[in-house]
Write a protein that holds these residues in place. Structure first.
Motif, PDB file in Angstrom:
ATOM      1  N   TRP A   1       0.830  -1.205   0.000  1.00  0.00           N
ATOM      2  CA  TRP A   1       0.000   0.000   0.000  1.00  0.00           C
ATOM      3  C   TRP A   1       0.862   1.252   0.000  1.00  0.00           C
ATOM      4  O   TRP A   1       1.819   1.373   0.753  1.00  0.00           O
ATOM      5  CB  TRP A   1      -0.921   0.008   1.218  1.00  0.00           C
ATOM      6  N   PHE A   2       0.464   2.183  -0.841  1.00  0.00           N
ATOM      7  CA  PHE A   2       1.050   3.520  -0.816  1.00  0.00           C
ATOM      8  C   PHE A   2       0.163   4.399   0.051  1.00  0.00           C
ATOM      9  O   PHE A   2      -1.058   4.403  -0.087  1.00  0.00           O
ATOM     10  CB  PHE A   2       1.099   4.104  -2.238  1.00  0.00           C
ATOM     11  N   THR A   3       0.789   5.115   0.956  1.00  0.00           N
ATOM     12  CA  THR A   3       0.041   6.033   1.810  1.00  0.00           C
ATOM     13  C   THR A   3       0.578   7.444   1.639  1.00  0.00           C
ATOM     14  O   THR A   3       1.790   7.660   1.721  1.00  0.00           O
ATOM     15  CB  THR A   3       0.153   5.615   3.291  1.00  0.00           C
TER      16      THR A   3
ATOM     17  N   LYS B   1       0.412  10.804   3.567  1.00  0.00           N
ATOM     18  CA  LYS B   1      -0.077  11.560   4.712  1.00  0.00           C
ATOM     19  C   LYS B   1      -0.327  12.981   4.226  1.00  0.00           C
ATOM     20  O   LYS B   1       0.602  13.766   4.052  1.00  0.00           O
ATOM     21  CB  LYS B   1       0.945  11.539   5.843  1.00  0.00           C
TER      22      LYS B   1
ATOM     23  N   GLY C   1      -4.534  10.684   6.081  1.00  0.00           N
ATOM     24  CA  GLY C   1      -3.987  10.312   4.788  1.00  0.00           C
ATOM     25  C   GLY C   1      -4.927   9.473   3.962  1.00  0.00           C
ATOM     26  O   GLY C   1      -6.008   9.080   4.399  1.00  0.00           O
ATOM     27  N   ILE C   2      -4.479   9.229   2.733  1.00  0.00           N
ATOM     28  CA  ILE C   2      -5.157   8.270   1.873  1.00  0.00           C
ATOM     29  C   ILE C   2      -4.202   7.114   1.640  1.00  0.00           C
ATOM     30  O   ILE C   2      -2.985   7.261   1.746  1.00  0.00           O
ATOM     31  CB  ILE C   2      -5.586   8.877   0.522  1.00  0.00           C
ATOM     32  N   THR C   3      -4.768   5.962   1.340  1.00  0.00           N
ATOM     33  CA  THR C   3      -3.939   4.781   1.168  1.00  0.00           C
ATOM     34  C   THR C   3      -4.496   3.961   0.009  1.00  0.00           C
ATOM     35  O   THR C   3      -5.708   3.770  -0.103  1.00  0.00           O
ATOM     36  CB  THR C   3      -3.831   4.007   2.502  1.00  0.00           C
ATOM     37  N   ALA C   4      -3.587   3.557  -0.883  1.00  0.00           N
ATOM     38  CA  ALA C   4      -4.006   2.894  -2.120  1.00  0.00           C
ATOM     39  C   ALA C   4      -3.195   1.634  -2.333  1.00  0.00           C
ATOM     40  O   ALA C   4      -1.972   1.632  -2.194  1.00  0.00           O
ATOM     41  CB  ALA C   4      -3.802   3.832  -3.304  1.00  0.00           C
ATOM     42  N   LYS C   5      -3.892   0.563  -2.654  1.00  0.00           N
ATOM     43  CA  LYS C   5      -3.209  -0.699  -2.915  1.00  0.00           C
ATOM     44  C   LYS C   5      -2.439  -0.597  -4.227  1.00  0.00           C
ATOM     45  O   LYS C   5      -2.962  -0.120  -5.231  1.00  0.00           O
ATOM     46  CB  LYS C   5      -4.228  -1.835  -2.992  1.00  0.00           C
ATOM     47  N   VAL C   6      -1.197  -1.068  -4.182  1.00  0.00           N
ATOM     48  CA  VAL C   6      -0.298  -0.945  -5.315  1.00  0.00           C
ATOM     49  C   VAL C   6      -0.016  -2.340  -5.857  1.00  0.00           C
ATOM     50  O   VAL C   6       0.271  -3.270  -5.100  1.00  0.00           O
ATOM     51  CB  VAL C   6       1.011  -0.263  -4.866  1.00  0.00           C
TER      52      VAL C   6
ATOM     53  N   THR D   1      -8.350  12.447  -5.016  1.00  0.00           N
ATOM     54  CA  THR D   1      -7.055  12.045  -4.454  1.00  0.00           C
ATOM     55  C   THR D   1      -6.242  13.226  -3.914  1.00  0.00           C
ATOM     56  O   THR D   1      -5.089  13.044  -3.559  1.00  0.00           O
ATOM     57  CB  THR D   1      -6.238  11.269  -5.505  1.00  0.00           C
TER      58      THR D   1
ATOM     59  N   ASN E   1      -9.494  -1.670  -2.349  1.00  0.00           N
ATOM     60  CA  ASN E   1      -8.169  -1.226  -2.775  1.00  0.00           C
ATOM     61  C   ASN E   1      -7.843   0.237  -2.503  1.00  0.00           C
ATOM     62  O   ASN E   1      -6.856   0.755  -3.018  1.00  0.00           O
ATOM     63  CB  ASN E   1      -8.022  -1.506  -4.281  1.00  0.00           C
TER      64      ASN E   1
ATOM     65  N   GLY F   1      -8.362   3.536   0.624  1.00  0.00           N
ATOM     66  CA  GLY F   1      -8.885   3.899   1.929  1.00  0.00           C
ATOM     67  C   GLY F   1      -8.425   5.241   2.420  1.00  0.00           C
ATOM     68  O   GLY F   1      -7.571   5.901   1.809  1.00  0.00           O
TER      69      GLY F   1
ATOM     70  N   GLU G   1       5.860   6.861   0.801  1.00  0.00           N
ATOM     71  CA  GLU G   1       5.478   5.876   1.818  1.00  0.00           C
ATOM     72  C   GLU G   1       4.812   4.680   1.150  1.00  0.00           C
ATOM     73  O   GLU G   1       3.598   4.638   0.979  1.00  0.00           O
ATOM     74  CB  GLU G   1       4.548   6.509   2.852  1.00  0.00           C
TER      75      GLU G   1
END
Lengths: 276, 276, 276, 276
Positions: free
Chosen positions: A4-6, A8, A14-19, A222, B12, B14, C2
Motif C-alpha cells: 500500500w502507498f500512503t 499523509k 492520509g489516503i492509502t491505495a493498494k499498489v 485524491t 483497494n 482507503g 510511503e
C-alpha cells in the motif's frame, strides 16, 4: 500481497491505495518522482510522496484549471502553463481552437519525460504543434515575457518544496505584467478545509493586484479533503459573465458551462474565509 | 504513538486517520458502533468500520441533505428522517421554523444514545420539542404512515448491511405513499465515481415513480471519493425553481441559496450516468 | 514515498516493511510470487503474501534447517529437500563435502526461476553438480523413492495452501519409508507462540513413527513471532549426541556446534506443549 | 473496525497490531505512556511509541533479565532494578527466596502507577514486603549506594530519550562501585541484528571494567527483530558455571537451567560482533 502507498496529506490524516507494481522511481535535482500502478485509481504520479494525478480522476482537475479561464477569456491566443509537466493541463488547453501557442514552463524535465513514458493519456497534448516546452524556472519565464499571454495557468505542486515561490505575492505581480490587456490567470490553491490561511492570504494578494478576483471549487478525490480551490485573477473578463462553451464545443468529462458557473457558488465557510 | 484508524472505502483504497483515543466500542444487534478521537477530524462516529460523521466535516452532509429539500418544499410542516440516529440531520431540520413535527425513525437506538453521549453538537436537535424519536424499522414506519409527511429524508448508511432495504425500489414507492401531495424526498446515494451503477439504478427507479427527479452533489471529505450524491424525488416542487432561503435565514456553514442551485449542476460524466 | 508491504501474520498482528521497488509479480498455478526491494531487509521473496526469505535474515533459517540434521547424520550422502525452491537450503546442504547428491523437489518451477533471477545469493547452490532439481509434487517424489535418502528436509511454506499436505501424518510416514536406515528428517514447524496446537500435533505424529523425535528453535525475524521451530525425526542418530562440525568446518554466519546443542534447550512453555 | 497500532522499530520496518481499545494515554515529564488493548498480544504498554511489554510475551524478557543473574550469583540478598517501572522484573526477582531486599529505581512514577492500574500480572511483585520503590534517577541512586548490591538489573527503555545515560560507560563503572564483592549485573542491550555497533561498544566497555563479561540472547517477539540481547558483567561468578535453579525451583514459563546455559551459545555473527 498487501502493498500500500500512503500519502499523509497532513501529519494526522492520509489516503492509502493498494499498489500492484512500482513502475518508476527517480530522484531528480528537484524532487522524488514515483510512478505506481494502483488497483483503484490506475497509474499514479507521485512527486515527493504526494499524489499529483491518477488515471482515474485527473480529468476533473485538468479540465477545471484549464477550461474555466479559457472560456472566461474571449479570445485566448497565447497561453502559458507554469508547472504541469505531466501534460494534463496542456492537453486541455489545446482543445481550444483559438489557442495559437501554448507554452509549458516546467522546471523539472524529468516529470515531462516520465509522463511521456508512463502517462500517454496525459502527455498526448505535447504532440500538438502549438505546444512549446520550456524547461526552466516559471518565475524567470514570467519575468522575461512581459505583456505576452492571454491566459496563464499555475499548475503547481504544493506550496512547500520546489513550488514555494509560485504562491508568493511577487509572483502574482509578475504574472500581471506577463499578461496582455484583458488577460486571465488561475492558480491551484489547495483545500479550503486544510489550507484556510493560505487561501485567505492568496485571495488578499491577488485581489490587491487584479481588478477581478474569483475563487472556484472542484472535487479532486485524491487531493487532500477532495475539495479543491482555484483562484482566478483577471485584468478584465469576469468568469461569472462568461458564456462558457462558445460555438465549438469541447470534449470534456467534468466541465460543462453549468459546472463552470456552479463552481463559483461558494459554501458559506469559504465566503467567510475570503471576507477575513 | 502511531495509532491509526483505516477505512477501506473499497477493497483497494482507503482513508487513514491518526487516533488519540477510543471513546466507545459496542456491538449492537444491528452493527458495530465505535467512537474515536481523531487528531485531524475530531470525534468520529464509525459504524461497521465505516465513517459516518466527524466533528469537522459533518456540517456539509447534514446541511445538504436537509436544507435542499426543506427549501424546495414551500411549507414543510411534517418531516421524517429515516436513519440519521446521530441527530445531525434532525438538527438541521429543526432550524426551519415552519417545521411542526420532525420524526426520526432509527432502527438502532444505541446510535442515538452514543451520539447523545459523545456528539453533543450533533444530537442537540433531539432536545427540540418538535422532535419525536421512533426506534424501529424505517420501512415499516413509512408503510404505516401513508399521506403523512411533507418531506422525507433518507439518511442511511451504505447499501450493505442493515440499510440495504433503504435503497430498494419498493421503499421509494412506500415513501411516495407516505408523502402528502407536493411532498419531497431525498436519499443519500453514494459517490458517482465509486458507485455509478447504483446511482444509475436508483435514478431510474425514482424517475419511474416521481414526476420530478433531481440529483445534486456535495463534497464530504471523509466519504469515499469525497464527492457525494443525493437523489431527490418530488411530487411537485422543483428544487431548481426553489427560492432557497425564505424570509427567515438559516444559520449554516455550507449551504447558501447559491450553493443550493449550484449543487444541481452536474459534471458531464454524471449527466451521462443518469442518461444511461 | 510511503510504500509499505504488510504481512498480516495473523488476522490481528503483522510486520510492515518500507518498499523502494517491486521487482517481480506473478501468479503461477500454485501461488502468487512477489519480489520486493525493501529498505531494511533487502530483497524479499513473498509467496501468497507471506515473507519466505529476505537478503538480510535468510541465513538463520537456511543454516538451521540444513546443518542441524546434516551434522546429526554421521554420513549424509543422499539428501532430499522438499519445497525450498528459492535454493537457500540447497546452498547450505552442498556445503557438506560428504553429500553426494542433493535433490530438490519443488512443485512450482517459477519459484526456482524467480530466485535465480532475483536472489543470486540464495540460488547459487543450484550450480553445484551434485544438485538435481525435480519439479513436481514432493509427496509423490517421496512415495516413489523408498529407502533412498539419508537426510530429508521439508522446507515448506505455511500449512495452508499448496503446502498443506506437507504437514500431514501420512507424509511423515512416507518420509520414513524414503529414508535409509539411520536416516534423519527435519520439517519447519512454525512458531510455538502462534501455532501451539499445530506443533503439538506434529510432535505426536512424528514421535509415533520415529524412534527419536526432537524439536529445536531458531530466531527468524521476518517470520511470525520471530521464534521458529523445527521438528526432527530420526531413525537412529540423536542430534543431542551429534558432534556438530566434524573435521571439515563449514562456513556459516549463524550455526555453530554450540548453537546446534543450544537450539534444543526448550523454554518451559514449549516443553509443556510437547508433553500435552 | 480497522484500528492498528504501528511501531516503526526502525525508519523502514515495523510491527503492527490491531487495537480494540485505548485504555490510557498520558504525557509525563519523561515520556508518553499509552496502554492499548490489542487483539493478538493482550494489553500492551507503550512508552514514547515503543512497545515495552505485552500480556502475552512479557514473561520471556522478564524471566531472562532476572533469573540468569540471580541464578548466577550464589547468594543474591540485595537486588537493584533500574528502570522496570512496569514491575515485571521485580515480580521475577522476588520469586527468589534468598532475596532480602529488592529496590526498584524508576525515574517515572507514572509508569509504576499505570502498571498497577492496567497490568496487575506485571505489578503484583510490588506487593512483596521486600520490595522498596525509589522514584528517581537510577544513575544517582547507583552513585549514592556504593558497595550495596549483589545483583543489579538495568531494565531500561531504548538508548534514546530518558534512558540514554543507562547505556554509558560511566554508568557501568558506577554499577561496579555499587556492587558488593562477587556482584553481578545485567543490562538489556537491544538486538544484534539492528544494533550491532551499540552491542559491540557496550561489550568493550563492560569487558574493560568487569573480570567476567557475557552476552546472552532470548527471543522477544514484540521487540525489534525478536532477537534480544542481554549483557552481563560480573565481579566473580560466571553464568556459564552456574547451577541454574538451586534446591528451590522457581515457577517459570520460559526459563529453565538448560535454557540458562543455551542462551549463552552465540550465533557466529554475534561472536564476531563481540570480537571486533
Amino acid at each position: 500481497m498487501e502493498l500500500w502507498f500512503t500519502e499523509k496529506q497532513t501529519e494526522n490524516f492520509g489516503i492509502t491505495a493498494k499498489v500492484s507494481r512500482t513502475l518508476h522511481t527517480e530522484r531528480t535535482p528537484y524532487q522524488q518522482i514515483d510512478v505506481l500502478e494502483t488497483v483503484e485509481y490506475g497509474r499514479m504520479l507521485v512527486l515527493d510522496g504526494m499524489v499529483m494525478c491518477t488515471d482515474r480522476d485527473e480529468f476533473i482537475y485538468h479540465e477545471m484549471i484549464a477550461h474555466v479561464p479559457l472560456f472566461t477569456h474571449p479570445d485566448p491566443k497565447q497561453v502559458l502553463v507554469i508547472g504541469g509537466g505531466d501534460g494534463g493541463t496542456i492537453r486541455e488547453v489545446v482543445k481550444h481552437p483559438r489557442v495559437e501557442r501554448a507554452v509549458l514552463a516546467e522546471i523539472d524535465e524529468r516529470v515531462i519525460a516520465v509522463s511521456q513514458e508512463y502517462f500517454p493519456a496525459l502527455s498526448q497534448g505535447f504532440a500538438d504543434p502549438r505546444v512549446k516546452i520550456e524547461v526552466g524556472d516559471g518565475i524567470a519565464h514570467v519575468k522575461a515575457n512581459k505583456d505576452t499571454y492571454d491566459v496563464i495557468l499555475v499548475d503547481s505542486t504544493e506550496p512547500i518544496g520546489p513550488a514555494e515561490g509560485l504562491f508568493a505575492r511577487e509572483f502574482y505581480e509578475g504574472i500581471y505584467e506577463a499578461l496582455r490587456p484583458g488577460g486571465v490567470f488561475v492558480a491551484q490553491t489547495e483545500s479550503p478545509l486544510f489550507n484556510a490561511a493560505l487561501i485567505s492570504r492568496i485571495w488578499r494578494d491577488i485581489a490587491s493586484i487584479y481588478p477581478v478576483t474569483r475563487l472556484y471549487l472542484a472535487p479532486v478525490p485524491t487531493y487532500p479533503t477532495g475539495m479543491w480551490s482555484f483562484t482566478l485573477g483577471s485584468k478584465g473578463p469576469d468568469p461569472l459573465q462568461a458564456e462558457g462553451e462558445d460555438e465549438t464545443p469541447i470534449d470534456t468529462r467534468y466541465y460543462t458551462p453549468e459546472v463552470h458557473r456552479a463552481s463559483f457558488a461558494l459554501p458559506r465557510f469559504v465566503e467567510e474565509l475570503l471576507a477575513r
